[in-house]
Design a protein around this motif. Structure first.
Motif, short mmCIF file in Angstrom:
data_model
loop_
_atom_site.label_atom_id
_atom_site.label_comp_id
_atom_site.label_asym_id
_atom_site.label_seq_id
_atom_site.Cartn_x
_atom_site.Cartn_y
_atom_site.Cartn_z
N UNK A 1 18.77 83.60 47.46
CA UNK A 1 19.36 84.94 47.57
C UNK A 1 18.35 85.92 48.17
N UNK A 2 17.08 85.77 47.79
CA UNK A 2 16.04 86.64 48.34
C UNK A 2 15.82 86.32 49.81
N UNK A 3 15.80 85.03 50.14
CA UNK A 3 15.60 84.62 51.53
C UNK A 3 16.76 85.07 52.41
N UNK A 4 17.99 84.95 51.92
CA UNK A 4 19.15 85.39 52.69
C UNK A 4 19.10 86.88 52.96
N UNK A 5 18.65 87.65 51.98
CA UNK A 5 18.54 89.11 52.16
C UNK A 5 17.50 89.42 53.23
N UNK A 6 16.40 88.70 53.24
CA UNK A 6 15.36 88.93 54.25
C UNK A 6 15.87 88.56 55.64
N UNK A 7 16.56 87.45 55.76
CA UNK A 7 17.11 87.03 57.05
C UNK A 7 18.15 88.03 57.54
N UNK A 8 18.99 88.50 56.63
CA UNK A 8 20.02 89.47 57.01
C UNK A 8 19.42 90.77 57.53
N UNK A 9 18.19 91.05 57.14
CA UNK A 9 17.53 92.27 57.59
C UNK A 9 16.45 92.00 58.63
N UNK A 10 16.56 90.87 59.31
CA UNK A 10 15.71 90.57 60.46
C UNK A 10 14.27 90.23 60.14
N UNK A 11 14.03 89.57 59.02
CA UNK A 11 12.66 89.18 58.66
C UNK A 11 12.59 87.70 58.30
N UNK A 12 12.74 86.82 59.29
CA UNK A 12 12.71 85.39 58.98
C UNK A 12 11.37 84.91 58.43
N UNK A 13 10.27 85.51 58.87
CA UNK A 13 8.97 85.11 58.35
C UNK A 13 8.87 85.44 56.86
N UNK A 14 9.43 86.54 56.48
CA UNK A 14 9.44 86.92 55.06
C UNK A 14 10.33 85.97 54.27
N UNK A 15 11.44 85.57 54.85
CA UNK A 15 12.36 84.65 54.18
C UNK A 15 11.68 83.30 53.95
N UNK A 16 10.85 82.87 54.88
CA UNK A 16 10.18 81.58 54.76
C UNK A 16 9.23 81.54 53.56
#
Length: 150
Positions: A85-100
């Protein structure tokens, strides 16, 4: 006289949240930097923990406050939301590195697709290789993503 409820206090500030559902009001509190009011509303209106976590994750991700989101994820011994859920939120807001960053806290079957989505194919391949006996589909998925043979 008793202090005004949090909902009334929100109307006194710079922003007015009128005729909004509670979830949207709480979300906007985070987006506008009014987290203490959101917390007060949560306690007064007895917002369920899981719903509170979802709203807060969405709000912190919208703010792009990645350190706060990471701290929030680590704040509970057993968070009511998965790392996905945290990773999906980061991806949805344009931060794939943060999601990783959340991939090591996920099961391999969830981490590999996340890492591929984030552009971290080498990390996804390492996880797939480590789990090739238990889940050979992961390695096939990475290979298909890279366009190479397993």
């Amino acid at each position: 006289a008793p202090p005004p409820p949090a909902a009334a206090a929100l109307a006194l500030g710079r922003w007015r949240f009128v005729d909004l559902p509670l979830n949207e009001t709480l979300f906007r509190c985070f987006v506008y930097g009014q987290a203490p009011y959101a917390e007060r509303l949560r306690l007064e209106l007895r917002v369920p923990e899981r719903r509170w976590w979802r709203i807060k994750v969405r709000g912190l991700a919208q703010l792009r406050d990645w350190p706060a989101l990471w701290l929030f994820h680590n704040s509970a011994r057993r968070p009511p939301l998965s790392a996905a859920a945290f990773a999906e939120a980061a991806i949805a807001n344009g931060a794939p590195a943060e999601a990783a960053r959340y991939a090591p806290r996920m099961p391999p079957a969830e981490a590999v697709p996340l890492l591929l989505q984030c552009g971290e194919a080498s990390a996804a391949r390492a996880i797939a290789l480590a789990n090739k006996d238990k889940n050979p589909e992961l390695l096939r998925r990475v290979s298909a993503h890279l366009g190479a043979a397993p």
